[in-house]
Design a protein around this motif. Structure first.
Motif, short mmCIF file in Angstrom:
data_model
loop_
_atom_site.label_atom_id
_atom_site.label_comp_id
_atom_site.label_asym_id
_atom_site.label_seq_id
_atom_site.Cartn_x
_atom_site.Cartn_y
_atom_site.Cartn_z
N GLU A 83 0.80 -1.22 0.00
CA GLU A 83 0.00 0.00 0.00
C GLU A 83 0.84 1.29 0.00
N PHE A 84 2.05 1.22 0.55
CA PHE A 84 2.86 2.43 0.75
C PHE A 84 4.24 2.31 0.12
N THR A 85 4.90 3.46 -0.07
CA THR A 85 6.26 3.43 -0.65
C THR A 85 7.31 3.97 0.32
N PHE A 86 6.87 4.50 1.47
CA PHE A 86 7.82 4.97 2.49
C PHE A 86 7.31 4.54 3.85
N PHE A 87 8.18 3.92 4.63
CA PHE A 87 7.80 3.44 5.96
C PHE A 87 8.70 4.06 7.03
N PHE A 88 8.07 4.70 8.01
CA PHE A 88 8.78 5.24 9.17
C PHE A 88 8.50 4.29 10.32
N LEU A 89 9.55 3.59 10.78
CA LEU A 89 9.37 2.63 11.87
C LEU A 89 10.13 3.16 13.09
N HIS A 90 9.40 3.49 14.12
CA HIS A 90 9.99 4.19 15.26
C HIS A 90 10.10 3.31 16.50
N VAL A 91 11.30 3.28 17.10
CA VAL A 91 11.54 2.53 18.34
C VAL A 91 11.91 3.54 19.42
N LYS A 92 11.13 3.59 20.48
CA LYS A 92 11.29 4.62 21.49
C LYS A 92 12.30 4.28 22.58
N LYS A 93 12.41 2.99 22.91
CA LYS A 93 13.09 2.59 24.14
C LYS A 93 14.57 2.97 24.22
N THR A 94 15.26 3.06 23.07
CA THR A 94 16.67 3.48 23.11
C THR A 94 16.80 4.84 23.77
#
Lengths: 402, 402
Positions: free
Chosen positions: A285-296
């Protein structure tokens, strides 16, 4: 690079870019340790580093410590100074409050006033979250809202909260009421521009009532307002870069920032396996993915070296192979800024960047760490330059000039 | 980075920053030698390099050779192009002339005119300093100063000097009289703006008299004026960065540049031990120290490899341990620009920087040299970025955005 230039060069294409952000990833050596990223066992990231190219990027400018808001705008390819958004908006994002275009949001502190009306504690003795919630309810149940205005008051934590007024013709051009010192009265919410006269009167009326409603409280007997901001929608990533952007993030702040640039935001993921499952389900469905990890970032702020390192290892083990299984055309692995565990705070040190794509100019790096990034092939650049580089690697930017 | 942004983020604190500048430190390998910094024995600097972080900084921009004025402004955190000061001011600084706000200063060349009034030698045969002084005295003793004007004429060296006029409503918007070629007459000091009409008339009158007074001289029978500048005070480092700044420098030029940015300037030191004694005696009073060493540049200009190397070794032996004994929070060791001994001149090569602080992201460097700096962790940056990085390492810059 001028944003309108990038806009003009952007071309839509079917290629896929994944931007994996470990919040506050950057760190510095301290107490006999290398950085958490240096000391973490990360075979998958190391393989990508060997195949890709590294660099160090300044979120705002060399020496400037960024908040999460401007740092993410830089990541998303928006000039973080020009597009800086008010703290009120970021507070609303932080607690998942859905702002509308009729809203003005402000950060609040509960504070303590003495019998003369002078501030004696700008943080009301750092009351508990529960106490904060009780007082917010008390205000909301007793306040007679000015005509034509909706009123929202939300607990953040301790003495902090969010105030939102919704109505026609409101303006965020209002002076802070926080005097930034004790022993003096609170300031008035004066209009900073003619169009804010109405808003000023509304806030004045609300604050007088709040003072009355809280007059029997011992600690939190008044509120201070600052960082007013109206809702702002930036030009979308679709419009600017021609990408269909999808955000996969746990925390409201980052989901809010993604909304600001027009990403489609997925529900919060439950664990890393779930994050990857969401990525797979949305891949077509998409061409750009922002995958965010907070714990660091959280463990950095806590001063917890071991746990920050462990999160990085978990990302390496679950998220990185999960992404690579989808064969993205471009993978960026980075942070939004540095949060050295030894400083327990955001810092100015540039953020380490790993860029993986068939079309990068590979450097000599064999591992992914801040120290390898110092001599990486991308050099040291402003963070806002990362998106154009990634777009080009994905075949999404046309040539400039003939 | 916009200067007003840094100003807004600056916070005063008790931490101490020392900026040790070896003028013209940067060099290039030549004639079978490495650079003087590479070949010097510098155990103290090497220890700092191993603990700190290196980088190479462009005083103005890549490929641009800077004069001392703009190079120092970059060091002090001022955009060197926007804040460029006129050569007249720099000449005044160079000879220790105390400019006031009523002054316009210009550089002069003595020159030779033929009987038709055409310039035959723009440098009057490079007359001796003594000859220069004699002619300056002659002019000063015979000149009838225009009403309301004070007149100063000071020898620099050879054919060069400084002319200052002091009075009300003077302007530096005046055309150079130096035609920059021979075989043509001198130019008129024409006004470049309406407010300079008065100044133009004053200079015209003075130049006519000078022509008369020098008509019996063989070589130096006229003067050429260029680089007019009024006195300019930049916003102080105290105002911009919240530091109390102290300058410890031998030479008038650098003491003048320090004055320009509001530093408190100490009397010239007699030797390196004295410089350190001054640093110690002022330690409590100030939070930023600019310690300037001139001889590295002078020996570079002389083409003297051995002596340039020796000065670096002396700095390593006396000044570096003297500074470290005070336990500064941040120590910067750098030059203002490069002065390769093999070129006998300033050059465009970036200046090597060593940054030492508890909070740097240490790199792999084990020695301080231009070559180590090329792969240092700070990368390659404009010199104006050095101050913000140092300020952050010293806890003197707040976070940008939430």
């Amino acid at each position: 690079m001028k944003p309108d230039l990038i806009e003009k060069l952007a071309v839509e294409s079917d290629s896929r870019i994944v931007m994996l952000v470990m919040d506050g990833l950057g760190d510095i050596p301290a107490s006999g340790h290398g950085t958490p990223l240096q000391e973490a066992t990360t075979p998958n990231l190391d393989k990508l580093a060997a195949e890709g190219v590294l660099g160090q990027f300044d979120p705002i400018a060399p020496g400037i410590t960024p908040g999460s808001g401007p740092a993410h705008l830089g990541l998303f390819g928006y000039d973080p100074v020009e597009n800086n958004v008010g703290r009120g908006i970021l507070s609303a994002f932080g607690i998942g409050f859905d702002l509308t275009e009729k809203d003005v949001a402000a950060r609040i502190n509960f504070c303590t006033l003495d019998s003369n009306g002078n501030v004696t504690d700008r943080r009301a003795g750092r009351i508990s979250d529960d106490e904060n919630r009780r007082i917010c309810e008390k205000i909301k149940s007793k306040l007679r809202t000015p005509a034509g205005i909706e009123f929202f008051l939300e607990t953040e934590s301790q003495h902090r909260g969010l105030l939102v007024i919704r109505g026609n013709d409101l303006s965020d051009q209002i002076a802070d009421t926080d005097p930034q010192q004790t022993g003096v009265p609170t300031r008035e919410p004066k209009p900073l521009a003619a169009e804010a006269d109405h808003t000023s009167k509304v806030l004045m009326e609300i604050l007088q009532q709040v003072r009355q409603i809280l007059s029997d409280e011992e600690k939190a007997n008044m509120i201070l307002l600052r960082g007013y901001s109206g809702f702002k929608q930036l030009p979308s990533m679709q419009k600017r870069f021609g990408v269909k952007a999808c955000a996969i993030a746990e925390y409201p702040m980052y989901r809010g920032l993604a909304t600001l640039v027009g990403m489609t935001v997925q529900p919060p993921y439950t664990d890393f396996d779930d994050a990857i499952a969401v990525l797979k389900s949305k891949w077509k469905e998409f061409t750009f993915f922002f995958l965010h990890v907070k714990k660091t970032d959280s463990y950095g702020e806590d001063g917890n070296f071991e746990s920050k390192k462990q999160v990085i290892e978990d990302v390496d083990k679950v998220i990185v192979p999960g992404i690579m299984a989808m064969k993205p055309d471009v993978l960026i692995v980075t942070g939004d800024h540095s949060t050295p565990w030894s400083m327990k705070a955001h810092s100015w040190h540039p953020t380490p960047v790993l860029l993986h794509s068939r079309l990068v100019r590979r450097d000599k790096s064999e591992r992914f760490s801040e120290i390898e990034c110092q001599t990486g092939g991308l050099g040291r650049l402003p963070l806002v330059n990362l998106m154009p580089i990634a777009l080009s690697c994905a075949g999404k930017l046309a040539k400039f000039g003939a």
